[in-house]
Design an enzyme around this catalytic site. Structure first.
Site, short mmCIF file in Angstrom:
data_model
loop_
_atom_site.label_atom_id
_atom_site.label_comp_id
_atom_site.label_asym_id
_atom_site.label_seq_id
_atom_site.Cartn_x
_atom_site.Cartn_y
_atom_site.Cartn_z
CG HIS A 68 -24.16 25.43 91.83
ND1 HIS A 68 -23.19 25.88 90.96
CD2 HIS A 68 -24.24 26.36 92.82
CE1 HIS A 68 -22.70 27.04 91.41
NE2 HIS A 68 -23.33 27.34 92.54
CD GLU B 130 -27.92 34.09 97.42
OE1 GLU B 130 -28.31 34.75 96.45
OE2 GLU B 130 -26.77 33.65 97.53
CG ASP B 131 -30.49 30.08 97.04
OD1 ASP B 131 -30.75 31.29 97.00
OD2 ASP B 131 -29.64 29.54 96.31
#
Length: 713
Positions: free
Chosen positions: A48, A76-77
C-alpha cells in the site's frame, strides 16, 4: 525488492542518485516497520505505501514527499515515534508523516466526529505544506482501487466520504486525473449495478466512436497544418462518472450524452490558442452560448483553457479545449505541476500556490465560530462545493469570489486597507447595501472613508475567509473604550424595541455565566469585538419570549422565515434540510449567518450542553410560506413498468419539484430511490408523501437525513 522496483525506476528517471538512495532507505524502514502485517486483501501491507508513493512519483514530486508516502502509516500503525522519524530522516519528512496521520479515535464519541477532527488536522497541516494533502489524496486513490476486499457497508461509507471530501479537494488542487479516478471508483462502490450497466454501454458504443473521433482529429489537424500551426490534437471519450452526472442533470438517456465528443488541442504559446480558436470557428459552426475563456479568467485552481462547443458537418456536437503545453500540465497535475520544490519554479507559480494555501487555511481557521467538529465538517463540505462568481472593478479588472460574496468581501479582495475603510458600495452604478449578495458580471465600486471602521455586523454576512479574518484581527486590536460602546449599539439594534433596562437581571446574569464572563461590560466587549453575535445574545436576554409587532415587521429592511432574524443572513443545513413547521435550533457560522438545523439533527446532538453557541429559533408563520425549501425522501419501490413516470407525475400534481435523484438496485427487483424535492413547508411535504404512498409499486416512503442515513447503511 520486487515490490519496490517499479517505484525505483520511476524516481531514478527524474531524481538525483542521492535522493533515490534517501527514498530506498525510507522503503527499507517502512518494510521493517510493517513486516508481517497484511491488508484486508491478503497482500503484504507494504504494497500500500509503495503504491501511494508510485502515484506521487508519477507526478514527479520531490524525494521527501516520496519518502513520507512510504512512511505515511508508520506513526499510526506501528511503534515508530515522531522523534525516531526525524532523527532517521529529517524533520520535514517527520512533519509530513505527522500531518497525514489520523488522530487517536479513542478521544471521540463516534466516527463522524473523529473524521471531522482528522479533516481539520489535515487542512491545518496542508496550509503549511501542500504535500500533506497530495499524500493523503494518493492514499485515498489506492484505497479506492483496492476497496473490493471490504464489506459492502464499509465500501459505501468510504465512497460517500470520498465524494463529499476528497474529490472536491482534488478538484480544488487541480488534480483532475485523480479527481476523475476517485469519482469513478466511488461511483462503482456506491452504485455498482448502474456502474457496470453504463460501462458495458460505453464499451459497446466505443467501436464506431473511435472511427468518428479519428476522422475529426484528421480534419482539425489538416486545417491547422494549412495555416502552419503546430499542434497536438487529441480526441477523448467522456469519463464514465461525467457521463452519468450529465444524464442525471439533464434527465436524458445514455445515447443523448454520448452524442457529445471531446477534443483537446495543445499548442506552443498563448497567442496561438486564440488563433486556433478562430480557425475552429471557421471550420465548424460554433455554439456561442457554450464558449468559456478560462485563459483570461482562470479557475480558482489555476486551470486555464479555451472551451468551445461546435457543430460538425455531420450535425454532431463536439467540445474542444485549446491550451498551451504549460496549461495542459497544470490541467493534469494541478498544484503539483508548479511545485515549489522543483527547480525553476517561477513567481507566478508561487502565487497560485499561495492563493490555494490561504483558501485552505481559511477552512481550517481555529478561530472560526463553529459549534463543534461535526458542524465544522458540514461547513467544509459547503465551502468545497461553493460556486464562483466573477465581478469587475470600475477599471475592468476581474475579481473572483465565492458565491454569496458581498461588497465587503469584494473590498477586502482588492486590499485589506480598502476593506477596513469601506463605508458603502455601488453595484452597476447604483447604491447598494454592504450585505447585498453579488452576481457574476456586476461592476462594483467601493466607497471609502479616511479612517478604518470595520464593524462587527459585517461578520454576520461576509462569505470569504480573508474578509472575516481581517475584520476579526482589526476588532481584536480595538480598546475596550471603543468595543464596549459598539457592543452596546449592536445589542440595542438587535433588541429592537426592547430596552436594556427592561431585561430581567436574572437573564443578564445567566447569559454572563453561560459565557464565563466577569460582568455586563465584558459581554458588550465580546459583542463589539466580533466574538459574539448580537442577535443571539439579544434573544437570550429576552428569554426567547419576544414577538415582533406588525409595525416592527414593516420597519425591517428584509423579511425572514425565522422569527427575530430580520436583516440577518440565514442558511439551512444540508445535513437535515429543515422545513417550516419543524422544531429547529440554530448556530452562528461565519459567512453563513445563522445556520438552522432540525433540533434532532445528528450534527447538533447535545446542543443543550453548549447554550453559548446554540439558540432555539422559531418559524414565522407570516413569511414561511413565501419560499421553497429542499427536502430529502427515501422511497422503496418495486420495479414496475412506468413506475418512475407515475412517481414523477404524482409529485408534479402535488406542486413539488424534483431537483435530484439517485437510485440503488436491491434484491427482488426493489429499488431504493433517494429524491431531493422543493416544497413550501412540512405540511406540503406530508401531502406529497401521502400521495406517493398511494402508488401500488411503492412499499415505503420516509423523510431522510443524510447523516443518519449514512450511518444506517
Amino acid at each position: 525488492m520486487l515490490i519496490f522496483q517499479a517505484l525505483k525506476d520511476l524516481t531514478q528517471s527524474y531524481l538525483a542518485p542521492e535522493q533515490c538512495q534517501f527514498i530506498e532507505r525510507a522503503y527499507e524502514f517502512a518494510y521493517a516497520a510493517h513486516d508481517g502485517v497484511q491488508r484486508a486483501s491478503g497482500e503484504p501491507y507494504i504494497t500500500h505505501p509503495v503504491a501511494v508513493a508510485e502515484i506521487l512519483a508519477e507526478m514527479k514530486l520531490d524525494h521527501e514527499a516520496i519518502a513520507a508516502a512510504l512512511l505515511h502509516d508508520v506513526l499510526e500503525d506501528t511503534e515508530v515515534t515522531y522523534q525516531e522519524l526525524s532523527d532517521t530522516f529529517n524533520p520535514s519528512v517527520a512533519e509530513l508523516v505527522e500531518g497525514v496521520t489520523k488522530l487517536d479515535k479513542v478521544n471521540f464519541k463516534d466516527r463522524e466526529q473523529a473524521q471531522a477532527e482528522n479533516i481539520r488536522k489535515m487542512l491545518i497541516a496542508m496550509s503549511k505544506d501542500f504535500r500533506v494533502m497530495l499524500i493523503k489524496i494518493a492514499d485515498r486513490v489506492h484505497n479506492m482501487r483496492t476497496l473490493d476486499s471490504l464489506r459492502l457497508d464499509k465500501r459505501r461509507r468510504i465512497a460517500r466520504e470520498t465524494f463529499e471530501i476528497f474529490t472536491p479537494i482534488a478538484d480544488r488542487l487541480g488534480l483532475h486525473h485523480l479527481k476523475n479516478e476517485l469519482e469513478k471508483l466511488a461511483f462503482k462502490a456506491q452504485n455498482s449495478a448502474r456502474y457496470y450497466v453504463l460501462k458495458d454501454a460505453i464499451t459497446k458504443a466505443r467501436g464506431n466512436r473511435k472511427d468518428f473521433i479519428q476522422s475529426i482529429c484528421d480534419e482539425i489537424s489538416a486545417k491547422l497544418d494549412s495555416m502552419s500551426i503546430e499542434a497536438d490534437v487529441i480526441g477523448r471519450e467522456k469519463h464514465l462518472y461525467s457521463l452519468y452526472r450529465k444524464m442525471r442533470k439533464k434527465g436524458c438517456q445514455f445515447h443523448d450524452v454520448m452524442d457529445v465528443y471531446a477534443f483537446r488541442i495543445i499548442v506552443k504559446d498563448l497567442d496561438t490558442c486564440y488563433r486556433v480558436l478562430g480557425q475552429m470557428h471557421h471550420l465548424y459552426q460554433p455554439k456561442l452560448e457554450h464558449f468559456e475563456d478560462y485563459i483570461a479568467i482562470p479557475k480558482s485552481n489555476s486551470y486555464q483553457s479555451l472551451h468551445t462547443t461546435l457543430i460538425t458537418h455531420h450535425g454532431v456536437n463536439i467540445e474542444i479545449q485549446i491550451r498551451t503545453e504549460d496549461m495542459d500540465a497544470v490541467a493534469k497535475q494541478g498544484i503539483a505541476a508548479h511545485w515549489s520544490y522543483k527547480e525553476g519554479s517561477g513567481n507566478s507559480n508561487m502565487t497560485a500556490q499561495l492563493q490555494t494555501r490561504n483558501w485552505f487555511q481559511g477552512l481550517s481557521d481555529q478561530e472560526d465560530n463553529t459549534t463543534n467538529s461535526l458542524v465544522m465538517l458540514e461547513n467544509i463540505k459547503q465551502e468545497l462545493g461553493n460556486n464562483e462568481i466573477h465581478v469587475l472593478t470600475p477599471q475592468g479588472k476581474i475579481i473572483v469570489l465565492p458565491a454569496h460574496a458581498t461588497p465587503v468581501d469584494f473590498a477586502y479582495a482588492l486590499h485589506t486597507k480598502i476593506g477596513h475603510r469601506c463605508t458603502g458600495a455601488k453595484i452597476d452604478k447604483e447604491f447598494a447595501l454592504l450585505s447585498d449578495k453579488l452576481e457574476s458580471g456586476q461592476t462594483i465600486q467601493i466607497i471609502t472613508s479616511n479612517k478604518p471602521q470595520p464593524c462587527a455586523d459585517w461578520l454576520n454576512f461576509v462569505a470569504t475567509h480573508k474578509a472575516r479574518n481581517n475584520i476579526r484581527q482589526y476588532l481584536k486590536q480595538l480598546p475596550r473604550e471603543i468595543t464596549i460602546p459598539e457592543g452596546r449599539r449592536l445589542l440595542k439594534q438587535a433588541l429592537n424595541r426592547t430596552n436594556l433596562t427592561d431585561i430581567p437581571q436574572e437573564n443578564i446574569d445567566r447569559v454572563i455565566a453561560d459565557h464565563h464572563l466577569d460582568d455586563f461590560n465584558s459581554l458588550l466587549h465580546e459583542i463589539g469585538s466580533g466574538k459574539l453575535m448580537s442577535i443571539i445574545i439579544a434573544r437570550r436576554l429576552r428569554g426567547n419570549t419576544d414577538e415582533l409587532t406588525e409595525s416592527e415587521l414593516k420597519q425591517q429592511t428584509r423579511q425572514s422565515a425565522i422569527k427575530g432574524t430580520e436583516d440577518m443572513m440565514i442558511s439551512y443545513a444540508n445535513c437535515c434540510k429543515p422545513l417550516p413547521g419543524d422544531t429547529i435550533v440554530a448556530h452562528a457560522s461565519p459567512g453563513k449567518g445563522l445556520v438552522v438545523h432540525l433540533q434532532n439533527c445528528h450534527n447538533v446532538t447535545g446542543y443543550e450542553n453548549e447554550l453559548d453557541k446554540y439558540i432555539p429559533v422559531e418559524w414565522d408563520m407570516d413569511f414561511m410560506n413565501q419560499y421553497e425549501y429542499s427536502s430529502d425522501l427515501n422511497i422503496m419501490m418495486i420495479n414496475h413498468k412506468a413506475g418512475l413516470a407515475q412517481l414523477f407525475n404524482i409529485i408534479a400534481k402535488s406542486n413539488a419539484n424534483v431537483v435530484d435523484l439517485q437510485t440503488t438496485e436491491l434484491p427482488d427487483h426493489v429499488y431504493s430511490i433517494n429524491l431531493t424535492l422543493t416544497v413550501i413547508n412540512r405540511i406540503h411535504l406530508s401531502r406529497v408523501m401521502r400521495q406517493i404512498k398511494k402508488l401500488s409499486s411503492v412499499t415505503s416512503v420516509k423523510r431522510s437525513n443524510k447523516k443518519i442515513k449514512a450511518k444506517e447503511i
